[in-house]
Scaffold this active site. Structure first.
Site, mmCIF file in Angstrom:
data_model
loop_
_atom_site.group_PDB
_atom_site.id
_atom_site.type_symbol
_atom_site.label_atom_id
_atom_site.label_comp_id
_atom_site.label_asym_id
_atom_site.label_seq_id
_atom_site.Cartn_x
_atom_site.Cartn_y
_atom_site.Cartn_z
ATOM 1 N N TYR A 142 0.817 -1.219 0.000
ATOM 2 C CA TYR A 142 0.000 0.000 0.000
ATOM 3 C C TYR A 142 0.850 1.268 0.000
ATOM 4 O O TYR A 142 0.355 2.365 -0.216
ATOM 5 C CB TYR A 142 -0.945 0.029 1.202
ATOM 6 C CG TYR A 142 -2.020 -1.053 1.167
ATOM 7 C CD1 TYR A 142 -2.368 -1.683 -0.018
ATOM 8 C CD2 TYR A 142 -2.680 -1.437 2.322
ATOM 9 C CE1 TYR A 142 -3.330 -2.672 -0.056
ATOM 10 C CE2 TYR A 142 -3.649 -2.426 2.292
ATOM 11 C CZ TYR A 142 -3.973 -3.043 1.100
ATOM 12 O OH TYR A 142 -4.933 -4.013 1.066
ATOM 13 N N LYS A 154 3.731 -15.313 1.336
ATOM 14 C CA LYS A 154 3.717 -16.146 0.131
ATOM 15 C C LYS A 154 5.169 -16.363 -0.295
ATOM 16 O O LYS A 154 5.592 -15.911 -1.366
ATOM 17 C CB LYS A 154 2.901 -15.462 -0.976
ATOM 18 C CG LYS A 154 1.415 -15.393 -0.707
ATOM 19 C CD LYS A 154 0.687 -16.679 -1.031
ATOM 20 C CE LYS A 154 0.626 -16.912 -2.522
ATOM 21 N NZ LYS A 154 0.025 -18.246 -2.829
ATOM 22 N N ASP A 162 -2.493 -18.027 1.444
ATOM 23 C CA ASP A 162 -3.709 -18.603 0.846
ATOM 24 C C ASP A 162 -4.148 -19.845 1.620
ATOM 25 O O ASP A 162 -5.341 -20.030 1.901
ATOM 26 C CB ASP A 162 -3.491 -18.925 -0.640
ATOM 27 C CG ASP A 162 -2.227 -19.729 -0.917
ATOM 28 O OD1 ASP A 162 -1.316 -19.728 -0.056
ATOM 29 O OD2 ASP A 162 -2.144 -20.360 -1.976
ATOM 30 N N ASP A 165 -4.932 -7.283 5.733
ATOM 31 C CA ASP A 165 -6.179 -6.586 5.432
ATOM 32 C C ASP A 165 -7.274 -7.629 5.134
ATOM 33 O O ASP A 165 -8.381 -7.582 5.677
ATOM 34 C CB ASP A 165 -5.937 -5.697 4.202
ATOM 35 C CG ASP A 165 -6.977 -4.622 4.042
ATOM 36 O OD1 ASP A 165 -7.907 -4.566 4.854
ATOM 37 O OD2 ASP A 165 -6.868 -3.840 3.073
ATOM 38 N N ASP A 175 -10.283 -9.240 7.960
ATOM 39 C CA ASP A 175 -11.711 -9.076 7.660
ATOM 40 C C ASP A 175 -12.410 -10.429 7.629
ATOM 41 O O ASP A 175 -13.527 -10.578 8.135
ATOM 42 C CB ASP A 175 -11.911 -8.375 6.312
ATOM 43 C CG ASP A 175 -12.032 -6.872 6.479
ATOM 44 O OD1 ASP A 175 -11.650 -6.367 7.546
ATOM 45 O OD2 ASP A 175 -12.506 -6.201 5.542
#
Ligand code: NAD
Length: 368
Positions: free
Chosen positions: A142, A192, A225, A249, A253
């Site tokens: 970001y 990852k 993942d 993020d 959530d």
């Protein structure tokens, strides 16, 4: 020793309503537990724009840097939707996070037994769930450069850069290990590393910090993942999850929704320790200003009250008092009290924001 200091920024929409209930709890601690907080108040978001033409004044920013902890309600609302980007209510919150350098975002996903039916997952998968996601908040994709949309030949290309330094990874890893020591003593780090160099570095640095400083804590690694799948399959296998800004993020959530309503979710954003040893800290509910119900006494104050419980635990080292407050919330829910967002069972009528706050204070009284 001086009293712990707290800056309250109630903000917009339901922010002031839910914060009124937190004030009742703060007053209760002063009256019944002899814990007096030096509370000051300020404006943030749309209300600050209305008063000063900016979503956060320099004075309020300076005050936030001085206090032991900031407690924020919510910012924003349709009235401010068409403002210039630079003065939008959210800019006030972003400025606080940036200038206080709050690099570790703590999002607990805790399922109170009384609300286990609210989850989209089976009751036995979520009942008693208590996990903590630590998301790196001030770096990663970001913020990384280069970024932008450029022209390449005949088409546009969108670019963002995932970039992490060793020190950025190490400091958020330390936050996660420290937290784990106060909880279930387990950390799972997610990245990852199979496809991203920044993921390889992330895994290396977390492992190095673990070996050098926290070998008493159990550490595991998971690809993000796979972590997402495991969060839905059997979330109770986790204690603390530490991950980068982007994966955090998404994962936080997803984990939050395991537990039901937005009105129940607290958060903390922590930075480096100050001179007094306490971390820079901002506590806030995950929800926004909920303009659709603002001013109607319908808002659930529990997310904001649990954010204050996090402040007791992580800023003021009052773990026993945090436990007491969380237990009071649990007891009220077990009695069947529900604000409108928690309704589902037939024949239950909702209580108002202030009735919920009063009931929690009554449970605190009963705990003495
Ligand atoms: P929201 O979280 O405000 O509301 C989403 C839905 O959840 C609404 O139906 C709302 O009524 C309900 N809800 C939220 N909190 C609740 C509570 N405590 N009790 C009962 N119901 C609750 O998100 P939104 O509608 O997307 O955004 C509204 C405004 O809030 C926007 O201006 C947005 O930019 C802002 N926002 C601010 C923050 C923040 O201050 N941290 C976070 C998200 C959104």
């Amino acid at each position: 020793m001086s009293n712990p200091s707290l800056l309250i920024l109630a903000g917009d929409g339901i922010g002031p309503e839910v914060m009124t209930e937190v004030r009742k709890i703060i007053d209760w601690y002063g009256a019944k537990r002899d814990v007096t907080f030096d509370v000051s108040e300020g404006l943030v978001g749309g209300c600050s724009y209305d008063a000063h033409g900016t979503p956060l004044t320099d004075d309020t920013m300076a005050k936030a840097q001085e206090v032991d902890a900031v407690l924020l309600g919510a910012v924003g609302g349709p009235k401010y939707d068409n403002l210039d980007f630079s003065v939008k209510p959210e800019r006030g919150l972003l400025r606080l996070r940036k200038e206080m350098d709050l690099f570790a975002n703590l999002r607990p996903a805790q399922c109170f037994d009384a609300l286990a039916d609210f989850s989209s997952l089976k009751k036995d998968v979520v009942a008693g769930l208590d996990i903590m996601i630590v998301r790196e908040l001030t770096s990663g994709i970001y913020f990384g450069e280069p970024r932008g949309i450029i022209k390449e030949g005949n088409e546009r290309v969108g670019i963002n850069t995932q970039r992490y330094t060793e020190s950025e990874i190490a400091r958020v890893a330390r936050s996660a290990f420290e937290l784990a020591r106060k909880r279930g003593n387990k950390v799972c780090s997610m990245e990852k590393a199979n496809v991203m160099e920044s993921g390889i570095l992330w895994r290396d640095v977390v492992t190095e910090v673990h070996q050098a400083e926290y070998s008493d804590v159990e550490l595991s690694h998971m690809y993000a993942d796979a972590g997402a799948m495991q969060l839905c399959r059997w979330p109770k296998q986790f204690d603390v999850i530490v991950t980068d800004n982007l994966f955090g993020d998404l994962l936080s959530d997803a984990a939050a929704m395991l537990t039901g309503s937005l009105g129940m979710l607290p958060s903390a954003s922590l930075g480096a320790p100050m001179e007094n040893g306490r971390p820079k800290a901002l506590y806030e509910p995950v929800h926004g200003s909920a303009p659709d119900i603002a001013g109607q006494g319908k808002a659930n104050p529990i997310a904001c009250i649990l954010s204050f419980a996090m402040a007791l635990r992580y800023s003021f080292d009052m773990g026993t008092e945090a436990d007491r407050l969380e237990k009071a919330v649990e007891d009220v829910l077990a009695d069947g009290l529900r604000t409108a967002d928690l309704l589902g069972e037939e024949g239950v009528s909702p209580v108002s924001t202030s009735e919920m706050g009063d009931a929690i204070v009554a449970k605190l009284d009963a705990s003495l």
